[in-house]
Design an enzyme around this catalytic site. Structure first.
Site, PDB file in Angstrom:
ATOM      1  N   ASP A  84      29.647  29.203  35.135  1.00 61.93           N
ATOM      2  CA  ASP A  84      30.779  29.756  34.386  1.00 61.93           C
ATOM      3  C   ASP A  84      31.052  29.008  33.084  1.00 61.93           C
ATOM      4  O   ASP A  84      30.963  27.780  33.031  1.00 61.93           O
ATOM      5  CB  ASP A  84      32.027  29.706  35.276  1.00 61.93           C
ATOM      6  CG  ASP A  84      33.180  30.509  34.726  1.00 61.93           C
ATOM      7  OD1 ASP A  84      32.938  31.586  34.163  1.00 61.93           O
ATOM      8  OD2 ASP A  84      34.327  30.051  34.878  1.00 61.93           O
ATOM      9  N   HIS A  85      31.404  29.769  32.039  1.00 62.46           N
ATOM     10  CA  HIS A  85      31.813  29.209  30.740  1.00 62.46           C
ATOM     11  C   HIS A  85      30.804  28.194  30.210  1.00 62.46           C
ATOM     12  O   HIS A  85      31.155  27.052  29.889  1.00 62.46           O
ATOM     13  CB  HIS A  85      33.208  28.588  30.838  1.00 62.46           C
ATOM     14  CG  HIS A  85      34.301  29.606  30.739  1.00 62.46           C
ATOM     15  ND1 HIS A  85      34.585  30.280  29.574  1.00 62.46           N
ATOM     16  CD2 HIS A  85      35.160  30.080  31.670  1.00 62.46           C
ATOM     17  CE1 HIS A  85      35.583  31.124  29.792  1.00 62.46           C
ATOM     18  NE2 HIS A  85      35.945  31.031  31.061  1.00 62.46           N
ATOM     19  N   HIS A 183      43.739  30.686  30.728  1.00 62.05           N
ATOM     20  CA  HIS A 183      43.228  29.715  31.688  1.00 62.05           C
ATOM     21  C   HIS A 183      44.269  28.636  31.982  1.00 62.05           C
ATOM     22  O   HIS A 183      45.140  28.352  31.154  1.00 62.05           O
ATOM     23  CB  HIS A 183      41.968  29.040  31.138  1.00 62.05           C
ATOM     24  CG  HIS A 183      40.821  29.959  30.952  1.00 62.05           C
ATOM     25  ND1 HIS A 183      40.567  30.594  29.760  1.00 62.05           N
ATOM     26  CD2 HIS A 183      39.841  30.369  31.797  1.00 62.05           C
ATOM     27  CE1 HIS A 183      39.470  31.341  29.872  1.00 62.05           C
ATOM     28  NE2 HIS A 183      39.026  31.226  31.101  1.00 62.05           N
ATOM     29  N   HIS A 211      39.575  36.731  33.208  1.00 65.85           N
ATOM     30  CA  HIS A 211      39.649  35.278  33.325  1.00 65.85           C
ATOM     31  C   HIS A 211      41.112  34.856  33.350  1.00 65.85           C
ATOM     32  O   HIS A 211      42.007  35.604  32.972  1.00 65.85           O
ATOM     33  CB  HIS A 211      38.938  34.622  32.147  1.00 65.85           C
ATOM     34  CG  HIS A 211      37.453  34.697  32.217  1.00 65.85           C
ATOM     35  ND1 HIS A 211      36.622  33.688  31.754  1.00 65.85           N
ATOM     36  CD2 HIS A 211      36.615  35.651  32.693  1.00 65.85           C
ATOM     37  CE1 HIS A 211      35.355  34.027  31.934  1.00 65.85           C
ATOM     38  NE2 HIS A 211      35.335  35.218  32.497  1.00 65.85           N
ATOM     39  N   GLY A 212      41.359  33.621  33.787  1.00 64.41           N
ATOM     40  CA  GLY A 212      42.719  33.116  33.825  1.00 64.41           C
ATOM     41  C   GLY A 212      43.603  33.823  34.827  1.00 64.41           C
ATOM     42  O   GLY A 212      44.817  33.940  34.628  1.00 64.41           O
ATOM     43  N   SER A 214      44.669  33.003  37.776  1.00 61.92           N
ATOM     44  CA  SER A 214      45.629  32.235  38.573  1.00 61.92           C
ATOM     45  C   SER A 214      47.052  32.422  38.075  1.00 61.92           C
ATOM     46  O   SER A 214      48.004  32.309  38.850  1.00 61.92           O
ATOM     47  CB  SER A 214      45.271  30.741  38.546  1.00 61.92           C
ATOM     48  OG  SER A 214      44.049  30.499  39.205  1.00 61.92           O
ATOM     49  N   ASN A 233      38.342  36.124  38.017  1.00 64.53           N
ATOM     50  CA  ASN A 233      38.073  34.688  38.065  1.00 64.53           C
ATOM     51  C   ASN A 233      39.328  33.910  38.410  1.00 64.53           C
ATOM     52  O   ASN A 233      40.375  34.086  37.782  1.00 64.53           O
ATOM     53  CB  ASN A 233      37.561  34.210  36.707  1.00 64.53           C
ATOM     54  CG  ASN A 233      36.125  34.595  36.446  1.00 64.53           C
ATOM     55  OD1 ASN A 233      35.583  35.493  37.075  1.00 64.53           O
ATOM     56  ND2 ASN A 233      35.511  33.916  35.497  1.00 64.53           N
ATOM     57  N   THR A 236      42.480  27.633  38.930  1.00 60.37           N
ATOM     58  CA  THR A 236      43.661  26.776  39.009  1.00 60.37           C
ATOM     59  C   THR A 236      44.439  26.972  40.303  1.00 60.37           C
ATOM     60  O   THR A 236      45.011  26.009  40.839  1.00 60.37           O
ATOM     61  CB  THR A 236      44.569  27.012  37.789  1.00 60.37           C
ATOM     62  OG1 THR A 236      43.816  26.723  36.595  1.00 60.37           O
ATOM     63  CG2 THR A 236      45.787  26.128  37.824  1.00 60.37           C
TER      64      THR A 236
END
Length: 286
Positions: A84-85, A183, A211-212, A214, A233, A236
């Site tokens: 990832d990333h 994120h 993404h991000g 959480s 994704n 956190t």
């Protein structure tokens, strides 16, 4: 169960208008918890290792990758490994031998033309070796090592017309889109732009990734899946569960020194978080 591929899981989810949860792992306990949580709700899952996690392990990809592979192969549900990333071309080139079937190649920090050129080169190399490639267009804030970014700032969101051209010219297999999440959020207060998501879903013929996640409330996550997100994704949220459980354990038992005791509590908390979030994604939006 043998490792499955990220591409198989995500394209299947996209065709069924559902989503697969992809959890970022840092330790063996993360990997064990993700697999156990997925097994408890009988759902496929993706284990993700970020470039930052590799840096945490002194730049050595293999120890965590081997641990994740072992946990996946013992699972009773389909599990895939995803890198990832990734900004490092060297790390990209280590992915196939480490057991990863997919990579999120992240050149989104670059201007559009440079992002496209770098991503196209990564796609050409990866596809020649059977890797499935995700990229990002727009800017999902909160990335480690980068200046703070307002996810709602002008220019941060993914433009549908630009995204259509980017996907066609780069050849990516999936696209992470910026629609209001960020994120590393420790509060679940993100508000997604569902109108934009609908436009992106209509403009693109590849699976979309959030993404991000959480920081996204349950109802917003459900609506995102209904709107076309096929890969969600999460990182956190696991760290919050792990840290909180360990903190609570050591508050009650400050004399504890055996890490197995408090890591077990943390692993259980992460397992419960995984199961709960997969359940959220599987519940249709009303």
């Amino acid at each position: 169960m043998p490792l499955t591929t990220t591409g198989e899981l995500i394209t299947g989810a996209a065709a069924a208008h559902t989503a697969v949860a992809a959890f970022n792992i840092i330790t063996l306990e993360h990997a064990e918890a993700v697999v156990a949580g997925a097994e408890s709700v009988d759902a496929p899952v993706v284990l993700q290792v970020s470039e930052n996690a590799v840096k945490f392990h002194d730049g050595d990809l293999l120890p965590l990758a081997r641990a994740a592979t072992a946990a996946a192969e013992r699972a009773t549900v389909p599990v895939a490994l995803h890198l990832d990333h990734i900004q490092s071309d060297d790390l990209l080139r280590r992915a196939p031998d480490a057991g990863f079937s997919s990579v999120m190649y992240d050149a989104s920090r670059l201007p559009y033309a440079e992002n496209l050129a770098a991503t196209r080169a990564a796609v050409d190399w990866a596809h020649a070796r059977g890797l499935w490639i995700e990229a990002e267009l727009g800017q999902v804030g909160g990335k480690s090592g980068l200046p703070p970014l307002d996810a709602h700032a002008p220019g941060a969101r993914t433009d549908p017309d630009e995204a259509r051209a980017f996907v066609a010219e780069s050849g990516v297999d999936a696209l992470a889109v910026a629609i209001g999440s960020a994120h590393a959020m420790t509060t679940r207060t993100a508000t997604l732009d569902h109108t934009l998501l609908k436009r992106l879903s209509g403009a693109l013929d590849v699976p979309l990734v959030l993404h991000g996640s959480s920081g996204v409330p349950d109802d917003e996550l459900r609506a995102a899946v209904t709107g076309g997100i096929a890969k969600v994704n999460i990182g956190t949220a696991l760290n919050i569960a792990l840290t909180g459980a360990i903190r609570d354990f050591l508050t009650v038992r400050p004399e504890a020194v055996d890490p197995r005791t408090y890591l077990a509590a943390g692993r259980t908390a992460m397992t419960e978080t995984v199961a709960r979030l997969i359940g959220v994604l599987a519940t249709p939006s009303t």
